[in-house]
Design an enzyme around this catalytic site. Structure first.
Site, PDB file in Angstrom:
ATOM      1  N   SER A 163      16.857  16.362 -19.853  1.00 15.34           N
ATOM      2  CA  SER A 163      15.876  17.443 -19.893  1.00 15.34           C
ATOM      3  C   SER A 163      16.435  18.563 -20.739  1.00 15.34           C
ATOM      4  CB  SER A 163      15.581  17.949 -18.470  1.00 15.34           C
ATOM      5  OG  SER A 163      14.879  19.176 -18.502  1.00 15.34           O
TER       6      SER A 163
ATOM      7  N   HIS B  25       0.825  -1.218   0.000  1.00  8.76           N
ATOM      8  CA  HIS B  25       0.000   0.000   0.000  1.00  8.76           C
ATOM      9  C   HIS B  25       0.858   1.266   0.000  1.00  8.76           C
ATOM     10  CE1 HIS B  25      -3.495  -2.555   0.812  1.00  8.76           C
ATOM     11  NE2 HIS B  25      -2.740  -3.142   1.718  1.00  8.76           N
TER      12      HIS B  25
END
Length: 477
Positions: free
Chosen positions: A310, A186
């Site tokens: 980038s 989770h």
């Protein structure tokens, strides 16, 4: 301002001018990604399909003549060898000639028939020209050709790509067999594992799919216009045409389907594409998991010389291989799921919806092949970060709460403790809280349990609380 006719589209002042160029690919699979998927083009292209059609037509001629069916006589060894060599060497000249013939016939399989007849004439085999495509409907040729090309594409391109990913995963699983890692059920800290064991889970899952795909049938029919052998029996009622059909189909390396309409029912294709899609979904899970491990620093990416992460942030090394894989696996499944759903339905004895659908098999498998290529390359550009893994474990001593409460329960059952509701005691100590080694040592030292059990718990750390994680990799052998 210039004038334009109402019959023409109005000029678009925002459209940039461009020079005339050669026709450009619409699909990126035939453009920027072509090197990664070009192996599929040998089979799942128009040329690949036509090569298989020619092969089937020639092998049918070979079968008929070698069995002296329909008044024929066996070809001389040299004649048959030359005919088969021509079919095997199917290339650009045949591709171009087929395009010329089809421009007139407006029928692709009929064009193949005429192409074969031309070769027979060149070889002086006009005496068997009328056996070309005899007792066949177009689907008799097409279904066998698709079965052959799909089987070859899976066996020679897709499966080797998948197996290369599995091999790399297995290598890394073994490399990191004993490297402790915090689990994240989770998304929250949970009972530790090892990095190797988590990679081995994917090795096991994908290996099961390889085995399932290896068991897939590739069915073929060869029974005429509505699957009844009517024309065959009209031509020669003394022949066991069902036996002939089975021998011919199985002789091509396929599985025989005895009960069909005009088309082979495509159930095997639906089964295959569902299995490939299932493997794709496991790969998608792998890609998202690796991406997430990279994001929290469990894996470090190895910079590629000269690459840019980038356009504005020079420090970036982005997990683009896994992101690319995600997108292509989703595209692959969109197509494969559609094929699996639609190909199993044909109106009455035949409709043509499957014809257009099957032309996209290569697109569906192509996106999967591209994803596999990216995953393999991505796996080769990451290294585990033991320091990050160790620091995360050391910051989450509360995960030992499971071990402590389980040991207490065993001690109570054995009569060595009277502690009531050990789960609640550990929940109060650890739930929603970060606690360190000192707090746990203090808590365990005060427990009413046997000394052996207490010593085991005091020796335990998050990094050693991994159970049989490392040993579980032996199950891959």
């Amino acid at each position: 301002m210039g004038e334009w006719s109402s019959a023409d589209p109005p000029p678009n002042p925002r459209r940039p001018p461009h020079d005339a160029a050669a026709p450009q690919p619409i699909s990126p699979l035939d453009g920027r990604y072509r090197p990664a998927v070009e192996g599929l083009g040998d089979f799942l292209s128009e040329a690949g399909l036509n090569r298989a059609r020619v092969h089937v037509e020639v092998e049918w001629l070979a079968y008929l003549t070698s069995h002296s069916l329909l008044g024929s006589a066996p070809l001389a060894d040299g004649e048959l060898a030359e005919l088969r060599a021509w079919a095997a060497d199917f290339g650009q000249a045949e591709i171009d000639r087929l395009a010329e013939i089809e421009a007139t016939t407006q029928h692709d399989v009929k064009a193949v028939e005429y192409l074969v007849r031309e070769q027979l004439s060149r070889q002086g085999l006009d005496r068997i020209a009328e056996l070309t495509h005899v007792c066949c409907t177009s689907e008799d040729i097409n279904n066998l050709s698709y079965a052959l090309t799909v089987k070859q594409a899976i066996d020679e391109v897709w499966l080797p790509k998948l197996e290369a990913v599995i091999v790399e995963l297995a290598r890394q699983a073994e490399q990191y067999r004993e490297l402790p890692m915090m689990s994240r059920t989770h998304g929250q800290p949970a009972t530790p594992t090892t990095l190797g064991k988590e990679l081995a889970v994917f090795v096991y899952r994908l290996s099961r799919q390889v085995a399932a795909i290896g068991r897939n049938e590739y069915l073929g029919k060869f029974s005429g216009a509505t699957g009844t052998f009517a024309a065959h029996l009209a031509a020669d009622p003394t022949v066991d045409w069902q036996r002939v059909s089975q021998e011919f189909v199985e002789g091509l390396g396929l599985d025989w389907n005895p009960l069909t309409t005009q088309i082979e029912s495509h159930d095997w294709q639906a089964e295959l594409y569902r299995r490939v899609a299932h493997a794709n979904r496991i790969l998608h899970n792998l890609a998202t998991d690796i991406w997430s491990y990279i994001s929290i620093g469990y894996f470090r990416q190895i910079p590629v010389a000269g690459a840019t992460g980038s356009s504005t942030m020079p420090h970036k090394v982005n997990p683009i291989r896994f992101e690319n894989a995600e997108a292509n696996l989703e595209l692959s499944n969109a197509i494969l799921d559609s094929l699996a759903e639609t190909l199993v339905t044909s109106r009455w004895q035949r409709d043509l919806t499957d014809s257009s659908a099957q032309r996209n098999i290569g697109v569906g498998l192509g996106h999967s092949v591209l994803a596999l290529d990216n995953i393999r390359r991505g796996l080769g550009q990451i290294d585990a970060a033991p320091d990050v893994l160790a620091a995360d474990l050391d910051a989450n001593w509360e995960v030992l709460g499971e071990a402590i409460q389980t040991v207490i329960r065993a001690e109570v059952t054995a009569g060595r403790s009277t502690i009531s509701d050990p789960y609640a005691a550990l929940k109060e100590l650890t739930r929603g809280r970060r606690i360190g080694q000192a707090e746990l040592v203090e808590f365990v030292s005060a427990l009413e349990i046997g000394q052996d059990a207490k010593d085991r718990l005091l020796a335990l750390t998050p990094a050693t609380y991994i159970g049989d994680a490392a040993k579980l990799l032996d199950r891959l052998a």
